[in-house]
Scaffold this active site. Structure first.
Site, short mmCIF file in Angstrom:
data_model
loop_
_atom_site.label_atom_id
_atom_site.label_comp_id
_atom_site.label_asym_id
_atom_site.label_seq_id
_atom_site.Cartn_x
_atom_site.Cartn_y
_atom_site.Cartn_z
N LYS A 115 0.82 -1.21 0.00
CA LYS A 115 0.00 0.00 0.00
C LYS A 115 0.85 1.26 0.00
CE LYS A 115 -4.38 -1.61 1.85
NZ LYS A 115 -5.44 -1.40 2.84
N LYS A 197 -5.96 -12.30 -8.24
CA LYS A 197 -7.22 -12.36 -7.51
C LYS A 197 -8.24 -11.33 -8.05
CE LYS A 197 -8.72 -11.80 -2.77
NZ LYS A 197 -8.31 -11.52 -1.39
N LYS A 200 -11.74 -5.61 -5.93
CA LYS A 200 -12.75 -4.56 -5.90
C LYS A 200 -12.29 -3.35 -6.69
CE LYS A 200 -13.35 -4.91 -1.11
NZ LYS A 200 -13.80 -4.43 0.19
#
Ligand code: TRP
Length: 334
Positions: A115, A197, A200
């Protein structure tokens, strides 16, 4: 233990819209666990502001997520479904646990590193201490089990370390949580890059199927799903796209990959994609209908929010007071 049941805690962030992956991989399993455990399912909005959010948007998404928990089948009278920000104990315990966590431990967190690289212009202290807040979430309810994806296992490990460290100094204050290892939900991959994966926040609009996608969009996304040039429907590492479609199909139908492969024997990819798309549409339909219905019942959802915030606060405060006393804060005068 609450009323003779083990405690389960999990949470999701209200950033982005939930995907089919969140549903088949997590939410659907939460529903199955809710009989056996005393469950706390939080909308973890405190975690969300570690990256910049548009306030009105965050509020709306948080409410939608809470509503989706219920629409997906979690009974809000049995499961404590609540906003993390409505229980101040999360932030208070988090501060205390910060003082029992080492910089070096947090520096090793892979999600932090990812992040920080992604939001290089806003590497704030909250992003760094994110795992400590997560530890507070879990420890506040004396949680026994935490169903989490692989990407969160490192955070659960640090939670256990912090709890054990605290207990070693002050006695048995915290229950040491275990990851929930049972029949885990499938790991659903991107429809465009099936080795990644389903996310979102994917920039490719065809990569993720969202829980609230319309049937036409769902069908279109499946028709465009990336497969391979083998031309045979089989379940193996060399055909990640086909395997992902089969995984989605199996999760929706509750069958095994072997059974699915048999069902599609001799069929082509186009048929597979259509069948999976139609199955997903029919699995999501009742959730979408219920979401729509609940969205119109403001008073009902408000009532759930209020009652469950009170319930969560009750259990959180019990742990928090114990911790405050242990570390030496003065007694409250009533
Ligand atoms: N960090 C988790 C995620 O992004 C969400 C989360 C916050 C969580 N607190 C939690 C999950 C406690 C399990 C338990 O997926």
């Amino acid at each position: 233990m609450i009323d003779g049941k083990k405690v389960l805690f999990s949470g999701m962030q209200a950033t982005g819209t939930l995907t089919l992956g969140n549903y088949l991989g997590a939410l659907q399993n939460w529903v199955k666990l809710s009989d056996e455990y005393e469950c706390f399912y939080s909308v973890v909005d405190l975690h969300s502001i570690t990256v910049r959010q548009e306030p009105a948007e965050l509020r709306k998404r948080a409410r939608n997520l809470l509503t989706l928990y219920i629409a997906a089948g979690l009974n809000p009278e049995k499961n404590c479904i609540y906003y993390q920000s409505h229980v101040s104990g999360h932030a208070e315990l988090s501060w205390i646990l910060n003082c029992f966590t080492y910089m070096g431990e947090l520096n090793r967190m892979t999600q932090y590193k990812d992040k920080a690289a992604k939001h290089a212009d806003n590497i704030n202290a909250g992003l760094f201490t994110y795992p400590v807040l997560m530890a507070a979430d879990i420890l506040l309810y004396q949680t026994d089990v935490v169903p989490v994806g692989n990407d969160q296992l490192q955070h659960l490990e640090i939670t256990r370390d912090i709890a054990q460290r605290f207990n070693a100094i002050y006695g048995d204050v915290f229950t040491i949580p275990e990851p929930y290892i049972g029949k885990q939900g499938a790991r659903i991959m991107s429809l465009q890059e099936p080795t990644k994966k389903m996310s979102k926040s994917d920039e490719n609009a065809n990569a993720s199927v969202y829980l609230l996608d319309k049937p036409d969009d769902i069908m279109r996304k499946f028709k465009r799903a990336v497969t391979d040039s083998e031309g045979v429907i089989a379940y193996n590492d060399n055909q990640p796209g086909v395997r992902n479609l089969l995984d989605i199909y199996c999760s929706c139908k509750g069958i095994t990959p072997d059974e699915a492969v048999k069902e599609f024997d001799g069929k082509g990819y186009a048929e597979l994609k259509t069948a999976v798309g139609e199955t997903v549409v029919s699995v999501l339909k009742p959730v979408q209908d219920e979401f729509e219905r609940l969205g119109k019942d403001k008073a009902y959802i408000d009532g759930i929010i209020k009652a469950n915030a009170e319930k969560a606060n009750y259990f959180a405060t019990k742990t928090l007071r114990k911790v405050q006393k242990k570390v030496g804060f003065p007694e409250r005068i009533r």
